[in-house]
Design a protein around this motif. Structure first.
Motif, short mmCIF file in Angstrom:
data_model
loop_
_atom_site.label_atom_id
_atom_site.label_comp_id
_atom_site.label_asym_id
_atom_site.label_seq_id
_atom_site.Cartn_x
_atom_site.Cartn_y
_atom_site.Cartn_z
N PHE A 1 0.85 -1.19 0.00
CA PHE A 1 0.00 0.00 0.00
C PHE A 1 0.89 1.25 0.00
CE2 PHE A 1 1.09 -0.62 4.39
CZ PHE A 1 1.19 0.66 4.92
N ARG A 2 0.28 2.40 -0.25
CA ARG A 2 1.02 3.66 -0.21
C ARG A 2 0.15 4.72 0.48
NH1 ARG A 2 1.24 4.25 -6.81
NH2 ARG A 2 -1.00 4.27 -7.20
N MET A 3 0.80 5.56 1.24
CA MET A 3 0.10 6.58 2.01
C MET A 3 -0.46 7.68 1.09
SD MET A 3 0.32 5.44 5.05
CE MET A 3 -0.31 6.84 5.97
N VAL A 4 0.24 7.97 0.00
CA VAL A 4 -0.20 8.94 -1.00
C VAL A 4 -0.09 8.27 -2.36
CG1 VAL A 4 0.28 11.17 -2.09
CG2 VAL A 4 0.50 10.94 0.38
N ASP A 5 -1.10 8.45 -3.19
CA ASP A 5 -1.12 7.77 -4.49
C ASP A 5 -0.62 8.64 -5.63
OD1 ASP A 5 -2.83 5.18 -3.82
OD2 ASP A 5 -3.79 6.86 -2.82
N HIS A 6 -0.71 9.95 -5.45
CA HIS A 6 -0.48 10.83 -6.60
C HIS A 6 0.07 12.18 -6.12
CE1 HIS A 6 -1.33 11.98 -10.81
NE2 HIS A 6 -1.69 13.16 -10.33
N VAL A 7 0.98 12.74 -6.88
CA VAL A 7 1.47 14.10 -6.63
C VAL A 7 1.07 14.97 -7.81
CG1 VAL A 7 3.49 15.56 -6.28
CG2 VAL A 7 3.42 13.29 -5.25
N GLU A 8 0.36 16.05 -7.52
CA GLU A 8 -0.13 16.94 -8.58
C GLU A 8 0.41 18.34 -8.35
OE1 GLU A 8 -4.37 16.86 -10.06
OE2 GLU A 8 -4.39 18.80 -9.01
N PHE A 9 1.16 18.85 -9.32
CA PHE A 9 1.62 20.24 -9.28
C PHE A 9 0.49 21.11 -9.83
CE2 PHE A 9 5.46 17.74 -9.16
CZ PHE A 9 6.26 18.43 -8.25
N ALA A 10 0.04 22.07 -9.03
CA ALA A 10 -1.14 22.85 -9.39
C ALA A 10 -1.00 23.55 -10.74
CB ALA A 10 -1.45 23.88 -8.30
N ASP A 11 0.24 23.85 -11.13
CA ASP A 11 0.49 24.48 -12.42
C ASP A 11 1.91 24.13 -12.87
OD1 ASP A 11 -0.61 26.68 -14.40
OD2 ASP A 11 1.48 27.21 -14.01
N HIS A 12 2.11 23.98 -14.16
CA HIS A 12 3.43 23.58 -14.66
C HIS A 12 4.50 24.62 -14.36
CE1 HIS A 12 2.28 26.28 -17.96
NE2 HIS A 12 3.56 26.35 -18.24
N SER A 13 4.11 25.89 -14.21
CA SER A 13 5.09 26.95 -13.97
C SER A 13 5.77 26.80 -12.61
CB SER A 13 4.41 28.33 -14.06
OG SER A 13 3.45 28.49 -13.03
N ILE A 14 5.10 26.16 -11.65
CA ILE A 14 5.69 25.95 -10.32
C ILE A 14 6.97 25.14 -10.46
CG2 ILE A 14 5.34 24.91 -8.04
CD1 ILE A 14 2.33 25.34 -8.46
N LEU A 15 6.89 24.04 -11.20
CA LEU A 15 8.05 23.17 -11.39
C LEU A 15 9.03 23.77 -12.38
CD1 LEU A 15 8.89 20.43 -10.22
CD2 LEU A 15 7.96 19.35 -12.25
N ASN A 16 8.51 24.44 -13.39
CA ASN A 16 9.37 24.99 -14.43
C ASN A 16 10.31 26.06 -13.86
OD1 ASN A 16 10.10 24.92 -17.23
ND2 ASN A 16 9.09 26.91 -17.49
N LYS A 17 9.77 26.93 -12.98
CA LYS A 17 10.62 27.99 -12.40
C LYS A 17 11.66 27.39 -11.46
CE LYS A 17 9.61 32.09 -11.53
NZ LYS A 17 9.17 33.37 -10.94
N PHE A 18 11.30 26.27 -10.81
CA PHE A 18 12.26 25.60 -9.94
C PHE A 18 13.42 25.03 -10.76
CE2 PHE A 18 13.63 21.64 -7.79
CZ PHE A 18 14.15 22.20 -6.63
N ILE A 19 13.10 24.41 -11.91
CA ILE A 19 14.14 23.81 -12.76
C ILE A 19 14.99 24.88 -13.44
CG2 ILE A 19 14.53 22.27 -14.74
CD1 ILE A 19 11.88 20.90 -14.04
N ASP A 20 14.44 26.09 -13.62
CA ASP A 20 15.19 27.17 -14.27
C ASP A 20 16.52 27.45 -13.59
OD1 ASP A 20 13.71 27.73 -16.48
OD2 ASP A 20 12.53 29.33 -15.55
N SER A 21 16.56 27.24 -12.28
CA SER A 21 17.82 27.46 -11.57
C SER A 21 18.92 26.57 -12.12
CB SER A 21 17.62 27.21 -10.07
OG SER A 21 18.84 27.28 -9.38
N TRP A 22 18.59 25.30 -12.37
CA TRP A 22 19.59 24.38 -12.94
C TRP A 22 19.91 24.77 -14.39
CZ3 TRP A 22 19.02 21.24 -17.27
CH2 TRP A 22 20.11 20.42 -17.54
N ARG A 23 18.90 25.18 -15.15
CA ARG A 23 19.12 25.55 -16.55
C ARG A 23 20.12 26.70 -16.68
NH1 ARG A 23 13.10 25.13 -17.07
NH2 ARG A 23 12.65 23.16 -18.13
N GLN A 24 20.08 27.62 -15.70
CA GLN A 24 20.95 28.79 -15.77
C GLN A 24 22.35 28.53 -15.22
OE1 GLN A 24 19.13 32.58 -14.52
NE2 GLN A 24 17.16 31.50 -14.45
N THR A 25 22.49 27.57 -14.31
CA THR A 25 23.79 27.39 -13.63
C THR A 25 24.37 25.99 -13.77
OG1 THR A 25 22.75 26.69 -11.55
CG2 THR A 25 23.06 29.06 -11.89
#
Length: 564
Positions: A230-254
């Protein structure tokens, strides 16, 4: 109601009314037990604890003691000798006239406040409806084994749908169905129990505590690890793609890796019977030192402040995320695929980290005697997919992993896919550890986990996605914290530029990073800041008008204009 009494002579059940004197219940009990001296009775709500003398209960009703239907109490007393006459076993408990009466110290049952999603799913049975099939031989109003609803833990349904794990509440209902008879509420047993691999340093057997002494009562049992079903949580949903995209931008720049805390909430997930999803509304990036191949977390001084701001908006920590990305060098934006079935999905050190975070954020549950069971805290790693794409993958570790870390039984190794079993040392006692695996003949075999074993036996895989129609709680336009190395500053100038783009509806205030920045600047008074939070939470335009007309807000605007 029924009260349960456990003694050295066995388990006894006594009928009682909530408003009756507890001593009357004892009078009925002593007629069932071979007691030499009723005055020797001591009662406790904990095993191996002598507790309070029976006379301490005089004048107390069952209800006033906080006892409920099915409550368990533990008795100690002097038993009769074999030469005693039968009459000595039916002595009535009398109320002495010259005794110092003190109130009993039995605590009331633990008050447990679950998350709203758990209270909601507790009221659902999760049974899976099925339509009438060609195998049915009955009318439209009939039902048979081919069309009757299936329980949410049904193995065939799980296999047909390709589910690797059933949901937490499906697992809870399955255990509850096995342990408790729905028609007999008096014998209820809490269905959940967390594994405990610690040696008991307060063993009641009388010997010196470990490492000077040990017995079968205080040493943990043999541990057998297997894939959690069993699993305590079944799914992770990011409310909007920009939330994750801005986080990844840090790696893209550096090219440097980045770490973040996921803030959001838990909701019901309809695609899995009794499922739960973690909805991520913001990623907060705490102070950190970033490198090409790792991350070092620094002191996070305003963590409590960030938590309080999130809590005022109905949000809380639901997990962590970090990047593990290496550019492919092909110049087309692709990255290397490091994590796959022939290497690892989470490294041994990441498994230990996930377990520590889960232990730090326990899942509150009224279905476990301790008041908590496992954790809903998730770990999301952003790495390369098989086609070179950047993708998030979400995981948890099992209840066994949490217990192994609490007992300090496992450590990381130089092989990312292997965990080492520690040696018994000092107050740490390590029992035998095995794991179940399928051999080349398709048979399940037990294998010794010492000195090391694969991390996969502790992993639980989650699904993750973005909503088809995003309705994020926040905007994501303000500068992100702790990105000074990118020239992304959270200062007065950044606040001025951000608020200057406001359309007159207050929408620019609805940014989690801005809210934390305003709190750190400490320019607004408590009343004005609380008004901002109220507006962001409820989006009532009247609150926004009240805010912009307040003296504190005007002071902030004046300071911002002079700093620009």
């Amino acid at each position: 109601m029924i009260l349960r009494f456990r003694s050295k002579d066995g388990m006894f059940r006594v009928n009682a009314e909530p408003d009756t004197d507890f001593l009357n219940t004892l009078e009925e009990l002593v007629n069932k037990i071979n007691i030499k001296d009723p005055q020797s009775i001591h009662i406790s709500d904990r095993p191996n604890d002598k507790g309070q003398p029976a006379n301490s209960f005089i004048g107390k009703t069952i209800d006033s003691l906080g006892l409920k239907n099915g409550s368990m109490l533990f008795l100690t007393y002097n038993t009769s000798d074999l030469t005693d006459t039968p009459s000595s076993t039916s002595v009535q408990v009398t109320k002495p006239t010259s005794i110092s009466i003190e109130p009993i110290s039995i605590p009331k049952p633990l008050e447990v406040k679950q998350l709203p999603v758990d209270d909601y799913l507790d009221g659902k049975d999760g049974y899976i409806k099925r339509n009438k099939s060609s195998m049915c031989r009955h009318g439209d109003k009939g039902m048979c084994e081919y069309c009757s609803p299936l329980p949410p833990w049904d193995k065939n349904y799980k296999k047909e749908q390709g589910f690797k794990h059933i949901s937490y509440h499906a697992h809870l209902n399955e255990i509850n169905d096995q342990k408790n008879n729905k028609n007999n509420a008096t014998s209820y047993m809490a269905p959940l129990e967390e594994p405990n691999y610690n040696v008991n340093l307060k063993c009641p057997s009388g010997h010196a505590p470990y490492p000077k002494g040990i017995c079968s009562k205080c040493q943990p049992p043999v541990i057998t690890l297997q894939q959690q079903q069993f699993r305590m949580v079944d799914h992770v949903e990011f409310a909007d793609h920009s939330i994750l995209n801005k986080f990844i931008d840090s790696w893209r720049q550096t090219g440097l890796q980045r770490f973040g805390i996921l803030y959001g909430r838990y909701e019901a997930f309809e695609k899995v019977p009794l499922g739960i999803k973690a909805v991520v509304e913001a990623i907060y990036e705490p102070p950190q030192a970033n490198e090409l191949d790792g991350i070092t977390l620094l002191d996070w001084e305003n963590e409590n402040q960030v938590d309080e701001i999130a809590a005022s908006l109905g949000l809380y920590k639901v997990g962590i995320t970090f990047t593990d990305l290496i550019d492919s060098g092909m110049g087309n934006g692709t990255v290397l695929c490091k994590r796959h079935k022939n290497s690892y999905f989470l490294s041994c050190l990441e498994v230990l980290m996930a377990a520590r975070y889960q232990n730090k954020h326990p899942n509150i549950s009224k279905h476990c005697n301790s008041g908590q069971y496992s954790s809903k805290f998730v770990t999301c790693v952003i790495s390369g997919g098989l086609q070179g794409e950047i993708e998030p993958r979400s995981y948890q570790v099992s209840t066994s992993a949490e217990a192994l870390v609490r007992a300090d039984i496992i450590s990381g190794s130089t092989q990312p896919s292997q965990l080492i079993i520690n040696q018994s040392d000092g107050k740490r006692y390590v029992p035998d550890v095995f794991y179940l695996k399928i051999n080349e003949y398709g048979l399940e075999v037990k294998t010794n986990a010492k000195p090391s074993f694969p991390v996969d036996f502790l992993l639980v895989t989650l699904l993750d996605s973005f909503p088809l129609v995003p309705t994020p709680f926040f905007q994501n336009g303000f500068a992100i914290e702790n990105r000074d190395f990118l020239g992304e500053l959270q200062d007065l100038n950044a606040v001025y530029k951000h608020l200057n783009n406001d359309k007159g509806d207050g929408s620019q205030l609805c940014d989690f990073h801005l809210l934390v920045c305003l709190a750190k600047l400490n320019i607004l008074g408590e009343a004005e800041y609380n008004l901002i939070l109220k507006f962001v939470k409820h989006r009532q335009y009247e609150d926004y008008l009240q805010l912009v007309e307040s003296p504190g807000w005007m002071t902030l605007i004046t300071i911002l204009e002079h700093s620009h």
